[in-house]
Design an enzyme around this catalytic site. Structure first.
Site, PDB file in Angstrom:
ATOM      1  N   ASP A 182       4.984  27.199  63.382  1.00 13.55           N
ATOM      2  CA  ASP A 182       3.584  27.201  63.028  1.00 13.55           C
ATOM      3  C   ASP A 182       2.957  26.081  63.838  1.00 13.55           C
ATOM      4  O   ASP A 182       3.469  24.953  63.869  1.00 13.55           O
ATOM      5  CB  ASP A 182       3.357  26.986  61.529  1.00 13.55           C
ATOM      6  CG  ASP A 182       1.935  27.392  61.151  1.00 13.55           C
ATOM      7  OD1 ASP A 182       1.519  28.504  61.548  1.00 13.55           O
ATOM      8  OD2 ASP A 182       1.230  26.625  60.486  1.00 13.55           O
ATOM      9  N   SER A 183       1.907  26.427  64.533  1.00 12.05           N
ATOM     10  CA  SER A 183       1.311  25.469  65.450  1.00 12.05           C
ATOM     11  C   SER A 183      -0.194  25.629  65.415  1.00 12.05           C
ATOM     12  O   SER A 183      -0.716  26.602  64.869  1.00 12.05           O
ATOM     13  CB  SER A 183       1.850  25.707  66.865  1.00 12.05           C
ATOM     14  OG  SER A 183       1.827  27.088  67.181  1.00 12.05           O
ATOM     15  N   HIS A 209       3.376  20.343  72.901  1.00 13.67           N
ATOM     16  CA  HIS A 209       3.839  20.202  71.524  1.00 13.67           C
ATOM     17  C   HIS A 209       5.052  21.112  71.269  1.00 13.67           C
ATOM     18  O   HIS A 209       6.034  20.696  70.687  1.00 13.67           O
ATOM     19  CB  HIS A 209       2.686  20.560  70.574  1.00 13.67           C
ATOM     20  CG  HIS A 209       2.001  21.873  70.893  1.00 13.67           C
ATOM     21  ND1 HIS A 209       1.562  22.195  72.162  1.00 13.67           N
ATOM     22  CD2 HIS A 209       1.726  22.960  70.131  1.00 13.67           C
ATOM     23  CE1 HIS A 209       1.035  23.400  72.143  1.00 13.67           C
ATOM     24  NE2 HIS A 209       1.115  23.886  70.928  1.00 13.67           N
ATOM     25  N   ARG A 210       4.991  22.330  71.777  1.00 15.39           N
ATOM     26  CA  ARG A 210       6.078  23.285  71.546  1.00 15.39           C
ATOM     27  C   ARG A 210       7.319  22.913  72.352  1.00 15.39           C
ATOM     28  O   ARG A 210       8.448  22.965  71.847  1.00 15.39           O
ATOM     29  CB  ARG A 210       5.600  24.704  71.931  1.00 15.39           C
ATOM     30  CG  ARG A 210       6.615  25.816  71.695  1.00 15.39           C
ATOM     31  CD  ARG A 210       5.963  27.193  71.784  1.00 15.39           C
ATOM     32  NE  ARG A 210       4.951  27.347  70.755  1.00 15.39           N
ATOM     33  CZ  ARG A 210       3.623  27.261  70.986  1.00 15.39           C
ATOM     34  NH1 ARG A 210       3.173  27.116  72.212  1.00 15.39           N
ATOM     35  NH2 ARG A 210       2.773  27.355  69.991  1.00 15.39           N
ATOM     36  N   PHE A 247      -2.266  30.451  76.855  1.00 13.61           N
ATOM     37  CA  PHE A 247      -2.878  31.344  75.866  1.00 13.61           C
ATOM     38  C   PHE A 247      -3.715  30.493  74.902  1.00 13.61           C
ATOM     39  O   PHE A 247      -3.766  29.265  75.024  1.00 13.61           O
ATOM     40  CB  PHE A 247      -1.806  32.149  75.111  1.00 13.61           C
ATOM     41  CG  PHE A 247      -0.918  31.312  74.227  1.00 13.61           C
ATOM     42  CD1 PHE A 247       0.173  30.635  74.753  1.00 13.61           C
ATOM     43  CD2 PHE A 247      -1.172  31.192  72.858  1.00 13.61           C
ATOM     44  CE1 PHE A 247       0.984  29.840  73.937  1.00 13.61           C
ATOM     45  CE2 PHE A 247      -0.358  30.409  72.030  1.00 13.61           C
ATOM     46  CZ  PHE A 247       0.721  29.737  72.582  1.00 13.61           C
ATOM     47  N   GLY A 248      -4.334  31.157  73.959  1.00 14.94           N
ATOM     48  CA  GLY A 248      -5.045  30.456  72.890  1.00 14.94           C
ATOM     49  C   GLY A 248      -6.096  29.483  73.413  1.00 14.94           C
ATOM     50  O   GLY A 248      -6.941  29.828  74.240  1.00 14.94           O
ATOM     51  N   LYS A 265       3.577  22.910  81.501  1.00 10.61           N
ATOM     52  CA  LYS A 265       3.183  23.008  80.089  1.00 10.61           C
ATOM     53  C   LYS A 265       4.407  22.836  79.187  1.00 10.61           C
ATOM     54  O   LYS A 265       4.373  22.105  78.204  1.00 10.61           O
ATOM     55  CB  LYS A 265       2.461  24.332  79.794  1.00 10.61           C
ATOM     56  CG  LYS A 265       1.983  24.342  78.340  1.00 10.61           C
ATOM     57  CD  LYS A 265       1.228  25.563  77.891  1.00 10.61           C
ATOM     58  CE  LYS A 265       1.029  25.472  76.372  1.00 10.61           C
ATOM     59  NZ  LYS A 265       0.588  26.710  75.751  1.00 10.61           N
TER      60      LYS A 265
HETATM   61  P1  ITT Z   1       3.022  33.951  64.732  1.00 10.57           P
HETATM   62  O1  ITT Z   1       2.650  33.301  63.410  1.00 10.57           O
HETATM   63  O2  ITT Z   1       3.343  35.408  64.565  1.00 10.57           O
HETATM   64  O3  ITT Z   1       4.056  33.185  65.481  1.00 10.57           O
HETATM   65  P2  ITT Z   1       0.335  33.166  65.463  1.00 10.57           P
HETATM   66  O4  ITT Z   1      -0.462  33.210  66.725  1.00 10.57           O
HETATM   67  O5  ITT Z   1      -0.328  33.676  64.208  1.00 10.57           O
HETATM   68  O6  ITT Z   1       1.716  33.927  65.696  1.00 10.57           O
HETATM   69  P3  ITT Z   1       0.341  30.536  64.322  1.00 10.57           P
HETATM   70  O7  ITT Z   1       0.032  31.020  62.958  1.00 10.57           O
HETATM   71  O8  ITT Z   1       1.357  29.435  64.489  1.00 10.57           O
HETATM   72  O9  ITT Z   1       0.851  31.707  65.243  1.00 10.57           O
HETATM   73  O10 ITT Z   1      -1.041  30.093  64.992  1.00 10.57           O
HETATM   74  C1  ITT Z   1      -1.007  29.393  66.149  1.00 10.57           C
HETATM   75  C2  ITT Z   1      -2.377  29.450  66.823  1.00 10.57           C
HETATM   76  O11 ITT Z   1      -2.677  28.147  67.320  1.00 10.57           O
HETATM   77  C3  ITT Z   1      -2.317  30.381  68.025  1.00 10.57           C
HETATM   78  O12 ITT Z   1      -2.704  31.696  67.666  1.00 10.57           O
HETATM   79  C4  ITT Z   1      -3.277  29.701  68.985  1.00 10.57           C
HETATM   80  O13 ITT Z   1      -4.602  30.079  68.679  1.00 10.57           O
HETATM   81  C5  ITT Z   1      -3.103  28.224  68.655  1.00 10.57           C
HETATM   82  N1  ITT Z   1      -2.044  27.630  69.508  1.00 10.57           N
HETATM   83  C6  ITT Z   1      -0.790  27.235  69.117  1.00 10.57           C
HETATM   84  N2  ITT Z   1      -0.085  26.785  70.174  1.00 10.57           N
HETATM   85  C7  ITT Z   1      -0.903  26.897  71.234  1.00 10.57           C
HETATM   86  C8  ITT Z   1      -0.744  26.623  72.607  1.00 10.57           C
HETATM   87  O14 ITT Z   1       0.408  26.177  73.115  1.00 10.57           O
HETATM   88  N3  ITT Z   1      -1.778  26.848  73.410  1.00 10.57           N
HETATM   89  C9  ITT Z   1      -2.946  27.321  72.939  1.00 10.57           C
HETATM   90  N4  ITT Z   1      -3.176  27.641  71.665  1.00 10.57           N
HETATM   91  C10 ITT Z   1      -2.155  27.433  70.802  1.00 10.57           C
END
Ligand code: ITT
Length: 200
Positions: free
Chosen positions: A69-70, A180-181, A152-153, A175
């Site tokens: 969870d991130s 963080h990951r 992404f994100g 990256k």
């Molecule tokens: P899963 O729970 O199925 O793994 P998710 O996308 O819903 O997929 P999270 O609930 O952990 O995962 O939400 C993480 C969100 O935070 C992700 O959708 C991005 O919007 C953001 N995020 C996390 N890590 C990121 C990264 O390395 N770069 C950019 N955005 C990130």
């Protein structure tokens, strides 16, 4: 050791597959992931959502399951998007919608107010029991407009000051080395693989 990743996020999947390469861990997407009942991520902390996800999906396989969870934490927004990072702009929204919402919310903010951090809690569980939980973070600054096409994100608006580029402008290797990951995964290797020698 073999691990199955439980994630619906293709960006996370790609990063974990790259991180695992050469690590001694065999990591694959949990087979039939999309067919299992989804885990409800309603907890107020990354830790609870991360552990909950790993424990939930570990009940559908004999192998160990990894979940993370991130999210992006902006102190000037009271911690938002935080644990709601994936749903920040509502259901059905895209990465671009979430980025635009963040930039809107931060309009007029300057200097220290634009500080932010990415947080990642990585959990491993097997047969409904926890095996490992590690976490790390990366600090940066939210830019005033999106830059770059990688990642992404929220990557296009997260300026990683050490390299002077947004996460979306870094190579995948960069990256993974600084994120963080990537840092959380490095810790995991020392926690679940006791033969790995940790840096002193
Ligand atoms: P899963 O729970 O199925 O793994 P998710 O996308 O819903 O997929 P999270 O609930 O952990 O995962 O939400 C993480 C969100 O935070 C992700 O959708 C991005 O919007 C953001 N995020 C996390 N890590 C990121 C990264 O390395 N770069 C950019 N955005 C990130």
């Amino acid at each position: 050791m073999r691990l199955f990743l439980a994630s619906s996020n293709p960006g996370k999947l790609r990063e974990y597959l790259e991180l695992a390469r050469g690590s001694g861990l065999i990591l694959e997407l949990l087979p039939r992931f999309g067919e299992f009942p989804a885990f409800e991520e309603s907890a107020p902390t990354f830790a609870e959502n991360s552990a909950g996800k790993a424990l939930h999906y570990s009940r559908f396989t004999d192998e160990a399951v990894l979940a993370d969870d991130s999210g992006l934490v902006v102190p000037a927004l009271g911690g938002a998007p935080g644990v709601h990072s994936a749903r920040y702009a509502g259901a059905g929204a895209t990465d671009a919608d979430r980025v635009q919402k963040l930039l809107r919310e931060m309009r007029g903010m300057e200097g220290l107010e634009r500080r932010a951090r990415f947080v990642c809690v990585t959990s491993v569980a097997q047969a409904g029991r926890p095996i490992a939980a590690v976490s790390d973070l990366a600090t940066g600054v939210i830019t005033s407009e999106a830059r770059g096409s990688g990642g992404f994100g929220y990557d296009p608006v997260f300026l990683f000051e050490e390299l002077g580029r947004t996460y979306a402008e870094l190579t995948r290797e960069e990256k993974n080395a600084y994120s963080h990951r990537g840092k959380s995964f490095s810790k995991l290797l020392y926690v679940i693989a006791p033969n790995n020698v940790a840096p002193s």
